[in-house]
Design a protein around this motif. Structure first.
Motif, PDB file in Angstrom:
ATOM      1  N   GLN A   1       0.836  -1.203   0.000  1.00 30.61           N
ATOM      2  CA  GLN A   1       0.000   0.000   0.000  1.00 30.61           C
ATOM      3  C   GLN A   1       0.868   1.250   0.000  1.00 30.61           C
ATOM      4  N   ALA A   2       0.322   2.310  -0.512  1.00 31.51           N
ATOM      5  CA  ALA A   2       1.025   3.594  -0.495  1.00 31.51           C
ATOM      6  C   ALA A   2       1.401   3.953   0.935  1.00 31.51           C
ATOM      7  N   GLY A   3       2.625   4.443   1.084  1.00 26.35           N
ATOM      8  CA  GLY A   3       3.148   4.754   2.403  1.00 26.35           C
ATOM      9  C   GLY A   3       3.928   3.610   3.027  1.00 26.35           C
ATOM     10  N   GLY A   4       3.825   2.442   2.440  1.00 30.32           N
ATOM     11  CA  GLY A   4       4.506   1.270   2.966  1.00 30.32           C
ATOM     12  C   GLY A   4       5.939   1.153   2.470  1.00 30.32           C
ATOM     13  N   SER A   5       6.552   0.010   2.789  1.00 28.14           N
ATOM     14  CA  SER A   5       7.959  -0.220   2.472  1.00 28.14           C
ATOM     15  C   SER A   5       8.149  -1.583   1.834  1.00 28.14           C
ATOM     16  N   LEU A   6       9.191  -1.676   1.036  1.00 28.84           N
ATOM     17  CA  LEU A   6       9.657  -2.943   0.479  1.00 28.84           C
ATOM     18  C   LEU A   6      11.172  -2.891   0.418  1.00 28.84           C
ATOM     19  N   ARG A   7      11.789  -4.064   0.493  1.00 23.60           N
ATOM     20  CA  ARG A   7      13.225  -4.142   0.275  1.00 23.60           C
ATOM     21  C   ARG A   7      13.499  -5.094  -0.871  1.00 23.60           C
ATOM     22  N   LEU A   8      14.113  -4.559  -1.909  1.00 24.31           N
ATOM     23  CA  LEU A   8      14.517  -5.381  -3.040  1.00 24.31           C
ATOM     24  C   LEU A   8      15.945  -5.861  -2.836  1.00 24.31           C
ATOM     25  N   SER A   9      16.207  -7.062  -3.300  1.00 29.92           N
ATOM     26  CA  SER A   9      17.548  -7.628  -3.258  1.00 29.92           C
ATOM     27  C   SER A   9      18.016  -7.941  -4.671  1.00 29.92           C
ATOM     28  N   CYS A  10      19.305  -7.777  -4.890  1.00 30.44           N
ATOM     29  CA  CYS A  10      19.924  -8.138  -6.160  1.00 30.44           C
ATOM     30  C   CYS A  10      21.142  -8.996  -5.832  1.00 30.44           C
ATOM     31  N   ALA A  11      21.000 -10.292  -6.012  1.00 27.59           N
ATOM     32  CA  ALA A  11      22.102 -11.214  -5.787  1.00 27.59           C
ATOM     33  C   ALA A  11      22.888 -11.360  -7.082  1.00 27.59           C
ATOM     34  N   VAL A  12      24.198 -11.186  -6.987  1.00 28.20           N
ATOM     35  CA  VAL A  12      25.027 -11.253  -8.196  1.00 28.20           C
ATOM     36  C   VAL A  12      25.910 -12.489  -8.161  1.00 28.20           C
ATOM     37  N   PHE A  13      26.112 -13.071  -9.316  1.00 27.33           N
ATOM     38  CA  PHE A  13      26.909 -14.279  -9.471  1.00 27.33           C
ATOM     39  C   PHE A  13      27.861 -14.098 -10.637  1.00 27.33           C
ATOM     40  N   GLY A  14      29.079 -14.612 -10.465  1.00 33.64           N
ATOM     41  CA  GLY A  14      30.047 -14.565 -11.556  1.00 33.64           C
ATOM     42  C   GLY A  14      31.006 -13.400 -11.486  1.00 33.64           C
ATOM     43  N   PHE A  15      30.830 -12.513 -10.515  1.00 32.24           N
ATOM     44  CA  PHE A  15      31.757 -11.413 -10.305  1.00 32.24           C
ATOM     45  C   PHE A  15      31.556 -10.909  -8.879  1.00 32.24           C
ATOM     46  N   THR A  16      32.453 -10.064  -8.425  1.00 26.38           N
ATOM     47  CA  THR A  16      32.326  -9.524  -7.073  1.00 26.38           C
ATOM     48  C   THR A  16      31.915  -8.062  -7.132  1.00 26.38           C
ATOM     49  N   LEU A  17      31.290  -7.619  -6.062  1.00 23.06           N
ATOM     50  CA  LEU A  17      30.826  -6.236  -6.003  1.00 23.06           C
ATOM     51  C   LEU A  17      31.985  -5.244  -6.023  1.00 23.06           C
ATOM     52  N   ASP A  18      33.169  -5.678  -5.668  1.00 19.11           N
ATOM     53  CA  ASP A  18      34.329  -4.776  -5.675  1.00 19.11           C
ATOM     54  C   ASP A  18      34.678  -4.302  -7.083  1.00 19.11           C
ATOM     55  N   ASP A  19      34.288  -5.075  -8.086  1.00 15.54           N
ATOM     56  CA  ASP A  19      34.692  -4.767  -9.454  1.00 15.54           C
ATOM     57  C   ASP A  19      33.620  -4.055 -10.265  1.00 15.54           C
ATOM     58  N   TYR A  20      32.408  -3.968  -9.730  1.00 13.28           N
ATOM     59  CA  TYR A  20      31.285  -3.425 -10.491  1.00 13.28           C
ATOM     60  C   TYR A  20      30.478  -2.454  -9.646  1.00 13.28           C
ATOM     61  N   THR A  21      29.854  -1.516 -10.312  1.00 15.94           N
ATOM     62  CA  THR A  21      28.790  -0.699  -9.740  1.00 15.94           C
ATOM     63  C   THR A  21      27.468  -1.382 -10.026  1.00 15.94           C
TER      64      THR A  21
END
Length: 127
Positions: A13-33
């Motif tokens: 509902q409007a005013g509420g919250s959600l948390r999206l997740s993005c799991a990455v595979f095949g590389f590390t977060l240190d190398d990508y934005t």
């Protein structure tokens, strides 16, 4: 194999919250934005936020600044988008994407800056 997998979407509902997740595979977060985009029918895909985990830099679009927060867990190779005070106009398909290296605020929403994309996840905000 490089893969980005979004999760956490749904109906809220409007005013509420959600948390999206993005799991990455095949590389590390240190190398990508990692960036988050939103697609609404009839409109261009909009860049919302991005994070360069290696340097701890984040950028936000004006439309979500103060409401959305991007973060990363390097141990889990996952990026999150915490969305608070949701509005009906936040409804759309949300994509995460990966761009090699760091990304400037100006380049955050430039789709061709990103090399890999997730499949997208629906978020519906009801009034």
């Amino acid at each position: 194999e490089v893969q980005l997998v979004e999760s956490g979407g749904g109906l809220v509902q409007a005013g509420g919250s959600l948390r999206l997740s993005c799991a990455v595979f095949g590389f590390t977060l240190d190398d990508y934005t990692i960036g988050w985009f939103r697609q609404v029918p009839g409109k261009e895909r909009e860049g919302l936020s991005c994070i360069s985990s290696s340097v701890g830099v984040t950028h936000y679009a004006d439309s979500v600044k103060g409401r959305f927060t991007i973060s990363s867990d390097r141990a889990k190779n996952t990026v999150y988008l915490q969305m608070n005070s949701l509005r009906t106009e936040d409804t759309g398909v949300y994509y995460c994407a990966a761009a090699r290296g760091t990304t400037s605020a100006q380049a955050m929403g430039v789709m061709w800056e990103y090399d890999y994309w997730g499949q997208g996840i629906h978020v519906t905000v009801s009034s």
